[in-house]
Design an enzyme around this catalytic site. Sequence first.
Site, PDB file in Angstrom:
ATOM      1  N   ALA A  81       0.793  -1.128  -0.040  1.00  0.00           N
ATOM      2  CA  ALA A  81      -0.236   0.005  -0.039  1.00  0.00           C
ATOM      3  C   ALA A  81       1.005   1.236   0.070  1.00  0.00           C
ATOM      4  O   ALA A  81       1.829   1.207   0.425  1.00  0.00           O
ATOM      5  CB  ALA A  81      -1.025   0.173   1.328  1.00  0.00           C
ATOM      6  N   THR A 132      -5.838   0.045   8.014  1.00  0.00           N
ATOM      7  CA  THR A 132      -5.613   0.953   9.097  1.00  0.00           C
ATOM      8  C   THR A 132      -6.786   1.459   9.856  1.00  0.00           C
ATOM      9  O   THR A 132      -8.041   1.395   9.083  1.00  0.00           O
ATOM     10  CB  THR A 132      -5.194   2.311   8.244  1.00  0.00           C
ATOM     11  OG1 THR A 132      -4.783   3.319   9.191  1.00  0.00           O
ATOM     12  CG2 THR A 132      -5.794   2.645   7.119  1.00  0.00           C
ATOM     13  N   ASP A 133      -6.598   2.014  10.874  1.00  0.00           N
ATOM     14  CA  ASP A 133      -8.023   2.718  11.848  1.00  0.00           C
ATOM     15  C   ASP A 133      -8.347   3.902  11.197  1.00  0.00           C
ATOM     16  O   ASP A 133      -9.273   4.573  11.256  1.00  0.00           O
ATOM     17  CB  ASP A 133      -7.377   2.723  13.107  1.00  0.00           C
ATOM     18  CG  ASP A 133      -6.208   4.028  13.261  1.00  0.00           C
ATOM     19  OD1 ASP A 133      -5.711   4.199  12.334  1.00  0.00           O
ATOM     20  OD2 ASP A 133      -6.028   4.003  14.527  1.00  0.00           O
ATOM     21  N   GLU A 134      -7.394   4.542  10.163  1.00  0.00           N
ATOM     22  CA  GLU A 134      -7.844   5.814   9.444  1.00  0.00           C
ATOM     23  C   GLU A 134      -8.923   5.799   8.702  1.00  0.00           C
ATOM     24  O   GLU A 134      -9.610   6.672   8.395  1.00  0.00           O
ATOM     25  CB  GLU A 134      -6.587   6.449   8.750  1.00  0.00           C
ATOM     26  CG  GLU A 134      -5.518   6.738   9.634  1.00  0.00           C
ATOM     27  CD  GLU A 134      -4.539   7.373   8.762  1.00  0.00           C
ATOM     28  OE1 GLU A 134      -4.717   8.399   8.233  1.00  0.00           O
ATOM     29  OE2 GLU A 134      -3.273   7.242   9.203  1.00  0.00           O
ATOM     30  N   TYR A 158      -5.630   9.131   1.292  1.00  0.00           N
ATOM     31  CA  TYR A 158      -4.956   7.870   1.731  1.00  0.00           C
ATOM     32  C   TYR A 158      -6.335   6.994   2.342  1.00  0.00           C
ATOM     33  O   TYR A 158      -6.211   6.097   1.989  1.00  0.00           O
ATOM     34  CB  TYR A 158      -3.841   8.097   2.633  1.00  0.00           C
ATOM     35  CG  TYR A 158      -3.639   6.759   3.646  1.00  0.00           C
ATOM     36  CD1 TYR A 158      -3.123   5.688   3.006  1.00  0.00           C
ATOM     37  CD2 TYR A 158      -3.593   6.783   4.944  1.00  0.00           C
ATOM     38  CE1 TYR A 158      -3.020   4.391   3.737  1.00  0.00           C
ATOM     39  CE2 TYR A 158      -3.284   5.838   5.631  1.00  0.00           C
ATOM     40  CZ  TYR A 158      -2.984   4.608   5.253  1.00  0.00           C
ATOM     41  OH  TYR A 158      -2.647   3.326   5.905  1.00  0.00           O
ATOM     42  N   LYS A 162      -7.750   3.375   1.285  1.00  0.00           N
ATOM     43  CA  LYS A 162      -7.718   1.930   2.012  1.00  0.00           C
ATOM     44  C   LYS A 162      -9.025   1.539   2.405  1.00  0.00           C
ATOM     45  O   LYS A 162      -9.377   0.495   2.394  1.00  0.00           O
ATOM     46  CB  LYS A 162      -6.863   2.309   3.213  1.00  0.00           C
ATOM     47  CG  LYS A 162      -5.373   2.228   3.179  1.00  0.00           C
ATOM     48  CD  LYS A 162      -4.837   1.057   2.613  1.00  0.00           C
ATOM     49  CE  LYS A 162      -4.956   0.122   3.646  1.00  0.00           C
ATOM     50  NZ  LYS A 162      -4.227  -1.246   3.121  1.00  0.00           N
ATOM     51  N   ASP A 289      -0.667  23.110  10.408  1.00  0.00           N
ATOM     52  CA  ASP A 289      -1.464  21.752  10.230  1.00  0.00           C
ATOM     53  C   ASP A 289      -1.457  21.360   8.688  1.00  0.00           C
ATOM     54  O   ASP A 289      -1.779  22.197   7.912  1.00  0.00           O
ATOM     55  CB  ASP A 289      -2.685  21.812  11.025  1.00  0.00           C
ATOM     56  CG  ASP A 289      -3.023  20.308  11.653  1.00  0.00           C
ATOM     57  OD1 ASP A 289      -2.320  19.456  11.343  1.00  0.00           O
ATOM     58  OD2 ASP A 289      -3.890  20.205  12.638  1.00  0.00           O
ATOM     59  N   ARG A 290      -1.602  20.025   8.749  1.00  0.00           N
ATOM     60  CA  ARG A 290      -1.868  19.695   7.251  1.00  0.00           C
ATOM     61  C   ARG A 290      -3.659  19.676   7.113  1.00  0.00           C
ATOM     62  O   ARG A 290      -4.409  19.546   8.032  1.00  0.00           O
ATOM     63  CB  ARG A 290      -1.579  18.291   7.084  1.00  0.00           C
ATOM     64  CG  ARG A 290      -2.389  17.160   8.091  1.00  0.00           C
ATOM     65  CD  ARG A 290      -1.456  15.770   7.476  1.00  0.00           C
ATOM     66  NE  ARG A 290      -2.050  14.731   8.342  1.00  0.00           N
ATOM     67  CZ  ARG A 290      -1.289  13.680   8.527  1.00  0.00           C
ATOM     68  NH1 ARG A 290      -0.198  13.685   8.358  1.00  0.00           N
ATOM     69  NH2 ARG A 290      -2.011  12.514   9.408  1.00  0.00           N
ATOM     70  N   PRO A 291      -3.922  20.018   5.696  1.00  0.00           N
ATOM     71  CA  PRO A 291      -5.336  19.840   5.544  1.00  0.00           C
ATOM     72  C   PRO A 291      -6.028  18.436   5.999  1.00  0.00           C
ATOM     73  O   PRO A 291      -5.678  17.099   5.775  1.00  0.00           O
ATOM     74  CB  PRO A 291      -5.468  19.870   4.008  1.00  0.00           C
ATOM     75  CG  PRO A 291      -4.256  20.669   3.764  1.00  0.00           C
ATOM     76  CD  PRO A 291      -3.211  20.038   4.562  1.00  0.00           C
ATOM     77  N   HIS A 293      -6.646  17.276   8.710  1.00  0.00           N
ATOM     78  CA  HIS A 293      -5.847  16.441   9.794  1.00  0.00           C
ATOM     79  C   HIS A 293      -6.928  15.832  11.068  1.00  0.00           C
ATOM     80  O   HIS A 293      -7.327  16.572  11.601  1.00  0.00           O
ATOM     81  CB  HIS A 293      -4.749  17.120  10.505  1.00  0.00           C
ATOM     82  CG  HIS A 293      -3.741  16.613  11.354  1.00  0.00           C
ATOM     83  ND1 HIS A 293      -2.589  17.131  11.564  1.00  0.00           N
ATOM     84  CD2 HIS A 293      -3.699  15.030  11.340  1.00  0.00           C
ATOM     85  CE1 HIS A 293      -1.801  16.145  12.326  1.00  0.00           C
ATOM     86  NE2 HIS A 293      -2.536  14.913  11.767  1.00  0.00           N
TER      87      HIS A 293
END
Length: 355
Positions: A81, A132-134, A158, A162, A289-291, A293
């Site tokens: 991945a 992933t937990d995301e 991402y 997934k 911060d990243r967009p 997040h």
Amino acid sequence: MILVTGGAGFIGSNFVLDWLAQTNEPVINLDKLTYAGNVQNLASLDGDSRHIFIQGDIGDSELVKSLLQQHQPRAILNFAAESHVDRSIHGPEDFIQTNIVGTFHLLEEVRAYWGQLDGEARSTFRFLHVSTDEVYGSLRKDDPAFSETNRYEPNSPYSASKAASDHLVRAYHHTYGLPVLTTNCSNNYGPYHFPEKLIPLMIVNALAGKALPVYGDGMQIRDWLYVKDHCSAIRRVLEAGQLGETYNVGGWNEMPNIDIVHTVCGLLDELRPRPDGKPYAEQITYVTDRPGHDRRYAIDAGKIERELGWKPAETFDSGIRKTVQWYLDNPAWVANVQSGAYRDWVATNYAERTE
């Protein structure tokens, strides 16, 4: 024999090393060797006949078909991945191609292979998909941890890719009967972690005297899982997991990112003090911060403990100490993975963020 895809990456290579340390069952290791795939992770297996490495793409149907027919694996473990959120924001197409299209082509070849198996070989075959937990999205501070029944709410290219791959795996079980298992893990850390992720980036930057960039206020909360514990969970799911089921794998270690950074700095102060005697924490800087997040992830790993008897062996304190020590003991590995392409990526990612 088993077939491992993505077995030169961070989690995949740790799995292959652990597998061959505990069994003599051979491994076919298929990896495309993108930026995060590193055959140096597997250097200790040079000359080991139990490890057969093939450079290739899970989306290459002819290659996958030939490997399956030639080696007749009893199980396939899919680690392959693209896995970095920031990279998916900059360039989502690679994530769509590998995580969705690649998984589809892999499933098609595995379905055809499984379909021609007979008897015990057919009944005992397994396809284990590592996720992933995301995929579950973000939690508020007081929300219960993610369980296997949480709805999918991915928030980045991402995690969306997934999530799509998880849905494909589920569909191939329910539609075609393919004997699948899925694991969804929390944030891994440990040896061989590519130094664009939080913990290895902090270690590498600290030792180089560079800034330690922390996104936003640093209060994003993650559950942290030592990679070797993750590997043991996957082995257990492969051994005894119920077909079609999903198992969340976590370390029971919820911590804000800024606490992780301070812990790493404290260990480095102890194990490799700065020449000037000052604390590494002085190098911490806060950046934009990243967009999108996600604020908090947390894994409820109760199901895998109740049904399969697995729980992590490492506490965060023991695991993070082992991790920091590994990076201190392996400077050549760190230097070799910090190629020009990696340095260019870090410069691009952080150039957009102001302190």
